[in-house]
Design an enzyme around this catalytic site. Structure first.
Site, PDB file in Angstrom:
ATOM      1  N   GLU A   1       3.249   3.958 -20.842  1.00 29.40           N
ATOM      2  CA  GLU A   1       1.793   3.885 -21.671  1.00 29.40           C
ATOM      3  C   GLU A   1       1.749   4.648 -22.835  1.00 29.40           C
ATOM      4  OE1 GLU A   1       1.080   3.883 -17.044  1.00 29.40           O
ATOM      5  OE2 GLU A   1       2.171   5.068 -18.521  1.00 29.40           O
TER       6      GLU A   1
ATOM      7  N   GLU B   1       0.926  -1.246  -0.166  1.00 34.09           N
ATOM      8  CA  GLU B   1      -0.023   0.026  -0.016  1.00 34.09           C
ATOM      9  C   GLU B   1       0.867   1.250  -0.025  1.00 34.09           C
ATOM     10  OE1 GLU B   1      -3.636   2.334   2.555  1.00 34.09           O
ATOM     11  OE2 GLU B   1      -2.731   0.219   3.176  1.00 34.09           O
TER      12      GLU B   1
ATOM     13  N   HIS C   1       5.638   8.799 -20.418  1.00 30.01           N
ATOM     14  CA  HIS C   1       5.578   7.607 -19.779  1.00 30.01           C
ATOM     15  C   HIS C   1       5.380   6.496 -20.573  1.00 30.01           C
ATOM     16  CE1 HIS C   1       3.942  10.035 -15.804  1.00 30.01           C
ATOM     17  NE2 HIS C   1       5.130  10.376 -16.304  1.00 30.01           N
TER      18      HIS C   1
ATOM     19  N   CYS D   1      -2.010   9.942 -18.799  1.00 25.50           N
ATOM     20  CA  CYS D   1      -1.865   8.652 -19.550  1.00 25.50           C
ATOM     21  C   CYS D   1      -3.204   8.229 -19.774  1.00 25.50           C
ATOM     22  CB  CYS D   1      -0.872   7.889 -18.975  1.00 25.50           C
ATOM     23  SG  CYS D   1       0.724   8.435 -19.120  1.00 25.50           S
TER      24      CYS D   1
ATOM     25  N   CYS E   1      -1.101   7.181 -14.699  1.00 26.18           N
ATOM     26  CA  CYS E   1      -1.651   8.621 -14.126  1.00 26.18           C
ATOM     27  C   CYS E   1      -2.858   9.115 -14.988  1.00 26.18           C
ATOM     28  CB  CYS E   1      -0.390   9.605 -14.277  1.00 26.18           C
ATOM     29  SG  CYS E   1      -0.062  10.074 -16.008  1.00 26.18           S
TER      30      CYS E   1
END
Length: 259
Positions: free
Chosen positions: A138, A100, A136, A169, A166
């Site tokens: 992606e 997490e 990025h 993206c 994000c």
């Protein structure tokens, strides 16, 4: 409810431990080259992570819409493009761990499988890495790995990512999927990136609305990606203690966002 409360308490108690572990691991980050070639394309049908079914579409209409979406060809220096090679095992274990509190995990790794329905090209497999600088992974995937799109073909693309996209993206991917009607994308993420932020939630919803299949990686997905994309020297992956609990935690958050 009581079980969820206990789980939340355990997470808070482990926060300092995870942060200390991350700080220690970052200092040890390896820079060595990886070069173990893949012995052959691996089928994506794994029971837990099958590729999404391709949908029929009007070719001419899809082509027209695709022309409206111009993906500029450019040099993307922040990326390390790996095609057919395998990821360093230390890098995989650190970046894909579904904790997490992801302190120190400032790199995104995207493992991909592409089936374009071509017997000649077969199944395309590889990975991309970034440092969250510049473009990025992606966006780099559609610029470098799959720059060309033929509306007469049906594409089934599967991503296994260390962190979900994000917001910027996510919206870009959604626009690509709207334009490329015969491309079906499935994204399986180890962790949800800043899922509490409204703009991140809006981006995930936009992806879902555009037809992208979104899911958090299950324990079996980690074993599959370890076998398929990692230079593991035939060693099995020993899953960390809270892998299943963390999957359920993130999947619950994702379900709440997409409902």
């Amino acid at each position: 409810m009581a079980e969820r409360t206990r789980m939340s308490t355990r997470r808070k108690e482990k926060k300092s431990v995870e942060a200390a572990e991350a700080s220690k691991d970052v200092k040890k980050e390896l820079k060595k080259e990886v070069g173990a070639p893949a012995e052959g394309a691996t089928s994506v049908e794994n029971g837990e992570a099958p590729p999404a079914e391709a949908a029929d579409a009007n070719g001419a209409a899809a082509n027209g819409e695709n022309e409206d979406l111009q993906l500029e060809q450019m040099e993307v220096p922040p990326f390390e493009l790996i095609t057919g090679d395998r990821i360093d095992p230390f890098l995989y274990k650190f970046q894909f761990k579904n904790v997490e509190y992801s302190s120190g995990r400032n790199k995104t790794i995207l493992c991909y499988l592409v089936d374009s329905g071509s017997a000649v090209n077969g199944l395309l497999r590889g990975s991309l890495e970034d440092e969250h600088a510049g473009y990025h992974v992606e966006e780099a995937f559609f610029i470098q790995t799959l720059p060309d799109y033929d509306p007469a073909r049906k594409y089934t693309v599967t991503w296994y990512v260390s962190s979900s996209p994000c917001s910027a993206c996510a919206f870009k991917i959604a626009e690509i999927l709207k334009a490329r009607k015969t491309l079906k994308l499935s994204i399986f993420a180890a962790r949800l990136f800043e899922w509490e932020e409204p703009e991140i939630q809006a981006g995930l919803k936009a992806l879902h609305a555009a037809g992208c299949k979104l899911r958090v990686m299950k324990p079996l997905d980690f074993s599959y990606t370890w076998d398929t994309f990692v230079e593991n020297e035939d060693e099995p992956l020993n899953l960390w203690e809270d892998c299943k609990d963390n999957y359920e935690y993130y999947q619950e958050k994702l379900a709440d966002i997409l409902q």
